[in-house]
Design a protein around this motif. Structure first.
Motif, PDB file in Angstrom:
ATOM      1  N   THR A 165       0.857  -1.186   0.000  1.00 22.86           N
ATOM      2  CA  THR A 165       0.000   0.000   0.000  1.00 22.86           C
ATOM      3  C   THR A 165       0.892   1.235   0.000  1.00 22.86           C
ATOM      4  OG1 THR A 165      -1.835  -1.091   1.122  1.00 22.86           O
ATOM      5  CG2 THR A 165      -1.743   1.299   1.273  1.00 22.86           C
ATOM      6  N   TYR A 166       0.685   2.075  -1.000  1.00 26.30           N
ATOM      7  CA  TYR A 166       1.488   3.285  -1.186  1.00 26.30           C
ATOM      8  C   TYR A 166       0.603   4.514  -0.996  1.00 26.30           C
ATOM      9  CZ  TYR A 166       4.606  -0.012  -3.620  1.00 26.30           C
ATOM     10  OH  TYR A 166       5.422  -1.069  -3.943  1.00 26.30           O
ATOM     11  N   TYR A 167       1.249   5.651  -0.785  1.00 22.65           N
ATOM     12  CA  TYR A 167       0.547   6.937  -0.724  1.00 22.65           C
ATOM     13  C   TYR A 167       1.256   7.917  -1.645  1.00 22.65           C
ATOM     14  CZ  TYR A 167      -2.011   5.092   3.242  1.00 22.65           C
ATOM     15  OH  TYR A 167      -2.821   4.322   4.040  1.00 22.65           O
ATOM     16  N   PHE A 168       0.518   8.380  -2.645  1.00 26.75           N
ATOM     17  CA  PHE A 168       1.086   9.279  -3.641  1.00 26.75           C
ATOM     18  C   PHE A 168       0.285  10.568  -3.709  1.00 26.75           C
ATOM     19  CE2 PHE A 168       1.999   4.991  -5.527  1.00 26.75           C
ATOM     20  CZ  PHE A 168       3.367   5.010  -5.293  1.00 26.75           C
ATOM     21  N   ALA A 169       0.973  11.675  -3.982  1.00 29.11           N
ATOM     22  CA  ALA A 169       0.294  12.943  -4.229  1.00 29.11           C
ATOM     23  C   ALA A 169      -0.350  12.880  -5.610  1.00 29.11           C
ATOM     24  CB  ALA A 169       1.292  14.101  -4.172  1.00 29.11           C
ATOM     25  N   TRP A 170      -1.486  13.574  -5.739  1.00 28.31           N
ATOM     26  CA  TRP A 170      -2.181  13.598  -7.026  1.00 28.31           C
ATOM     27  C   TRP A 170      -1.269  14.122  -8.137  1.00 28.31           C
ATOM     28  CZ3 TRP A 170      -6.427  10.999  -7.585  1.00 28.31           C
ATOM     29  CH2 TRP A 170      -7.329  10.868  -6.538  1.00 28.31           C
ATOM     30  N   SER A 171      -0.397  15.051  -7.762  1.00 29.38           N
ATOM     31  CA  SER A 171       0.441  15.701  -8.768  1.00 29.38           C
ATOM     32  C   SER A 171       1.656  14.867  -9.175  1.00 29.38           C
ATOM     33  CB  SER A 171       0.930  17.058  -8.232  1.00 29.38           C
ATOM     34  OG  SER A 171       1.638  16.881  -7.012  1.00 29.38           O
ATOM     35  N   GLU A 172       1.852  13.714  -8.509  1.00 31.46           N
ATOM     36  CA  GLU A 172       3.050  12.919  -8.775  1.00 31.46           C
ATOM     37  C   GLU A 172       3.012  12.327 -10.184  1.00 31.46           C
ATOM     38  OE1 GLU A 172       6.085  10.588  -5.945  1.00 31.46           O
ATOM     39  OE2 GLU A 172       4.038  10.969  -5.315  1.00 31.46           O
ATOM     40  N   GLU A 173       4.136  12.386 -10.876  1.00 36.17           N
ATOM     41  CA  GLU A 173       4.216  11.856 -12.232  1.00 36.17           C
ATOM     42  C   GLU A 173       4.164  10.327 -12.209  1.00 36.17           C
ATOM     43  OE1 GLU A 173       4.287  13.518 -15.038  1.00 36.17           O
ATOM     44  OE2 GLU A 173       4.365  15.518 -14.139  1.00 36.17           O
ATOM     45  N   ALA A 174       3.601   9.760 -13.284  1.00 36.39           N
ATOM     46  CA  ALA A 174       3.464   8.307 -13.368  1.00 36.39           C
ATOM     47  C   ALA A 174       4.816   7.611 -13.251  1.00 36.39           C
ATOM     48  CB  ALA A 174       2.786   7.926 -14.682  1.00 36.39           C
ATOM     49  N   GLU A 175       5.852   8.182 -13.849  1.00 40.09           N
ATOM     50  CA  GLU A 175       7.171   7.566 -13.789  1.00 40.09           C
ATOM     51  C   GLU A 175       7.713   7.550 -12.362  1.00 40.09           C
ATOM     52  OE1 GLU A 175      11.497   8.086 -15.955  1.00 40.09           O
ATOM     53  OE2 GLU A 175       9.670   8.539 -17.082  1.00 40.09           O
ATOM     54  N   ALA A 176       7.415   8.600 -11.594  1.00 41.21           N
ATOM     55  CA  ALA A 176       7.845   8.646 -10.192  1.00 41.21           C
ATOM     56  C   ALA A 176       7.100   7.598  -9.373  1.00 41.21           C
ATOM     57  CB  ALA A 176       7.621  10.037  -9.620  1.00 41.21           C
ATOM     58  N   ILE A 177       5.812   7.396  -9.677  1.00 40.86           N
ATOM     59  CA  ILE A 177       5.009   6.397  -8.970  1.00 40.86           C
ATOM     60  C   ILE A 177       5.561   5.000  -9.229  1.00 40.86           C
ATOM     61  CG2 ILE A 177       2.737   5.286  -8.971  1.00 40.86           C
ATOM     62  CD1 ILE A 177       1.506   8.075  -9.294  1.00 40.86           C
ATOM     63  N   VAL A 178       5.827   4.686 -10.495  1.00 43.57           N
ATOM     64  CA  VAL A 178       6.399   3.381 -10.832  1.00 43.57           C
ATOM     65  C   VAL A 178       7.781   3.233 -10.187  1.00 43.57           C
ATOM     66  CG1 VAL A 178       7.229   1.926 -12.721  1.00 43.57           C
ATOM     67  CG2 VAL A 178       5.109   3.223 -12.994  1.00 43.57           C
ATOM     68  N   GLY A 179       8.545   4.315 -10.157  1.00 41.01           N
ATOM     69  CA  GLY A 179       9.864   4.281  -9.526  1.00 41.01           C
ATOM     70  C   GLY A 179       9.784   3.921  -8.052  1.00 41.01           C
ATOM     71  N   ASN A 180       8.770   4.437  -7.350  1.00 42.14           N
ATOM     72  CA  ASN A 180       8.572   4.090  -5.934  1.00 42.14           C
ATOM     73  C   ASN A 180       8.300   2.606  -5.765  1.00 42.14           C
ATOM     74  OD1 ASN A 180       8.263   6.266  -3.623  1.00 42.14           O
ATOM     75  ND2 ASN A 180       7.733   7.271  -5.544  1.00 42.14           N
ATOM     76  N   MET A 181       7.518   2.041  -6.660  1.00 46.45           N
ATOM     77  CA  MET A 181       7.183   0.616  -6.579  1.00 46.45           C
ATOM     78  C   MET A 181       8.409  -0.244  -6.845  1.00 46.45           C
ATOM     79  SD  MET A 181       3.602   0.931  -8.675  1.00 46.45           S
ATOM     80  CE  MET A 181       2.190   1.833  -7.987  1.00 46.45           C
ATOM     81  N   ILE A 182       9.252   0.194  -7.764  1.00 47.99           N
ATOM     82  CA  ILE A 182      10.508  -0.522  -8.040  1.00 47.99           C
ATOM     83  C   ILE A 182      11.445  -0.419  -6.843  1.00 47.99           C
ATOM     84  CG2 ILE A 182      12.589  -0.485  -9.467  1.00 47.99           C
ATOM     85  CD1 ILE A 182      10.818   0.262 -11.832  1.00 47.99           C
ATOM     86  N   ASP A 183      11.527   0.763  -6.249  1.00 45.20           N
ATOM     87  CA  ASP A 183      12.364   0.941  -5.053  1.00 45.20           C
ATOM     88  C   ASP A 183      11.953  -0.032  -3.959  1.00 45.20           C
ATOM     89  OD1 ASP A 183      13.846   2.956  -6.187  1.00 45.20           O
ATOM     90  OD2 ASP A 183      12.696   4.587  -5.278  1.00 45.20           O
ATOM     91  N   ARG A 184      10.635  -0.197  -3.767  1.00 45.27           N
ATOM     92  CA  ARG A 184      10.147  -1.127  -2.737  1.00 45.27           C
ATOM     93  C   ARG A 184      10.544  -2.557  -3.088  1.00 45.27           C
ATOM     94  NH1 ARG A 184       5.896   0.240   0.517  1.00 45.27           N
ATOM     95  NH2 ARG A 184       6.664   2.327   0.041  1.00 45.27           N
ATOM     96  N   PHE A 185      10.475  -2.904  -4.366  1.00 43.14           N
ATOM     97  CA  PHE A 185      10.902  -4.242  -4.796  1.00 43.14           C
ATOM     98  C   PHE A 185      12.378  -4.466  -4.456  1.00 43.14           C
ATOM     99  CE2 PHE A 185      13.242  -6.671  -7.971  1.00 43.14           C
ATOM    100  CZ  PHE A 185      12.609  -7.895  -7.908  1.00 43.14           C
ATOM    101  N   LEU A 186      13.215  -3.486  -4.768  1.00 39.23           N
ATOM    102  CA  LEU A 186      14.645  -3.623  -4.497  1.00 39.23           C
ATOM    103  C   LEU A 186      14.918  -3.753  -3.008  1.00 39.23           C
ATOM    104  CD1 LEU A 186      15.985  -0.989  -7.065  1.00 39.23           C
ATOM    105  CD2 LEU A 186      16.163  -3.484  -7.231  1.00 39.23           C
ATOM    106  N   GLU A 187      14.182  -2.995  -2.187  1.00 40.91           N
ATOM    107  CA  GLU A 187      14.338  -3.075  -0.729  1.00 40.91           C
ATOM    108  C   GLU A 187      13.959  -4.461  -0.219  1.00 40.91           C
ATOM    109  OE1 GLU A 187      11.814  -0.057   0.791  1.00 40.91           O
ATOM    110  OE2 GLU A 187      12.983   1.606  -0.042  1.00 40.91           O
ATOM    111  N   GLN A 188      12.850  -5.001  -0.744  1.00 42.81           N
ATOM    112  CA  GLN A 188      12.303  -6.256  -0.231  1.00 42.81           C
ATOM    113  C   GLN A 188      13.021  -7.492  -0.736  1.00 42.81           C
ATOM    114  OE1 GLN A 188       9.847  -6.802   2.059  1.00 42.81           O
ATOM    115  NE2 GLN A 188       9.885  -4.589   2.441  1.00 42.81           N
ATOM    116  N   THR A 189      13.862  -7.351  -1.753  1.00 42.28           N
ATOM    117  CA  THR A 189      14.572  -8.523  -2.293  1.00 42.28           C
ATOM    118  C   THR A 189      16.069  -8.492  -2.026  1.00 42.28           C
ATOM    119  OG1 THR A 189      14.762  -7.415  -4.459  1.00 42.28           O
ATOM    120  CG2 THR A 189      12.869  -8.872  -4.124  1.00 42.28           C
ATOM    121  N   ARG A 190      16.537  -7.424  -1.398  1.00 45.35           N
ATOM    122  CA  ARG A 190      17.983  -7.272  -1.182  1.00 45.35           C
ATOM    123  C   ARG A 190      18.568  -8.440  -0.383  1.00 45.35           C
ATOM    124  NH1 ARG A 190      17.842  -2.241   0.610  1.00 45.35           N
ATOM    125  NH2 ARG A 190      17.973  -1.430  -1.516  1.00 45.35           N
TER     126      ARG A 190
END
Length: 337
Positions: A165-190
């Motif tokens: 579950t993520y929390y994003f600002a309405w103004s956040e760009e789609a690429e930044a949103i996807v980047g956050n999800m990738i960051d979480r993947f990298l954190e959880q698989t390290r």
């Protein structure tokens, strides 16, 4: 004789109206000093203006709701409030607060990726939650900069957006949103790389196998067993014969039919040996762990019991007995109804 209103009364009434008007304008524009920890406002989908005004009054931002509600309706804000979680700091007037609730610029909206969601599911939810069109999300998935962060997987970012579950600002760009999800993947698989290397899987193979496990079972204790079945089959050169891979390639939901199992596409593990070209969904942490930590068993088969669990077998003979037993139980339950 008609009653008359004196000039003095008119002046007093006019002065009173002017005072009320000035006070109303001052009250809506006067900046309040917010607490050091900030002032939190949550606007849920479907919340009315009255609901929001009562929340502001309860939190001590407003002394009453009347003037705020009056101005909000006059300005047309009532129809433009955007859901989200807002945290305001410093100085803030009710008029400034209204403007922010209308723009959604500071609001953080909840966005959830569930275990087993595909990129198509996530793109649809992205659009439904109001972050932009599904095509905007799909365009962000094509970003080479983002793909490079997870080793430029040949099949794209399917499997690499971590369920959470993520929390994003309405103004956040789609690429930044996807980047956050990738960051979480990298954190959880390290911390999984040592186990991954021990079982001889690349990162892409780990995610691909985890995605199949995710789709095959939702029972926590079964995930390492399902993983063992697939590891054993790969080791012995057997086809995986995983139903979810056939369905993913056919772009259909539900149980597979004969045509799905015979379809000639790269993801159909009934027709092709080895793992499919890439993940079939976005797996959660438990399935990723199971993919690199298979149970120490020699199972080669499993069949669904119909209650969410599976019966496992070491040989085709044991598997066929499990299938016959389960079919007999199902027939017995059918006759008893």
């Amino acid at each position: 004789m008609k009653p008359t209103i004196s000039v003095k009364t008119v002046l007093l009434l006019g002065a009173g109206a002017l005072f009320v008007g000035l006070w109303s304008w001052w009250d809506i524009h006067f900046q309040r000093t917010l607490p050091p920890e900030g002032f939190f406002v949550r606007v849920e989908p479907g919340d009315t203006l009255s609901t929001v005004a009562n929340q502001l009054a309860k939190g001590g931002f407003l002394s009453g709701t009347g003037n705020f509600t009056l101005w909000a309706r006059a300005l047309g804000s009532e129809r433009r409030l955007r859901p989200g979680d807002y945290l305001f700091r410093g100085l803030l007037s009710p008029r400034e607060l209204l403007a922010e609730l209308e723009s959604g610029r500071l609001g953080r909206q909840q966005f959830t990726i569930r275990e087993g969601d595909s990129l198509a599911d996530v793109a649809r939810r992205f659009s439904e939650r109001g972050f932009g069109g599904a095509d905007v999300f799909r365009c962000a998935l094509e970003s080479e900069r983002l793909r490079t962060r997870v080793g430029s997987p040949p099949t794209g970012l399917e499997g690499y957006l971590f369920p959470d579950t993520y929390y994003f600002a309405w103004s956040e760009e789609a690429e930044a949103i996807v980047g956050n999800m990738i960051d979480r993947f990298l954190e959880q698989t390290r911390d999984l790389h040592e186990a991954r290397q021990r079982v001889g899987l690349s990162v892409h193979e780990m995610v691909t196998l985890a995605s199949i496990i995710e789709k095959e079972t939702a029972v926590p204790e079964e995930r390492p067993l399902v993983s063992a079945v697939f590891h054993n089959r790969l080791r012995q050169g057997m086809k995986l014969q995983a139903d979810p891979t056939a369905m993913y390639g056919s772009r259909r939901d539900g149980p597979p039919g004969p045509a799905d199992l015979q379809a000639d596409h790269p993801y159909n593990t009934y027709r092709h040996f080895g793992l499919p070209p890439g993940p079939i969904c976005n797996p959660g942490r438990a399935s990723l762990e199971a993919a690199v930590n298979p149970a120490p068993v020699d199972y080669l088969y499993f069949v669904a019991r119909g209650d969410g669990t599976h019966a496992f077998g070491r040989s085709i003979e044991e598997h066929n007995r499990n299938v016959s037993r389960l079919r007999a139980n199902q027939d017995q339950r059918g006759h008893s109804r």
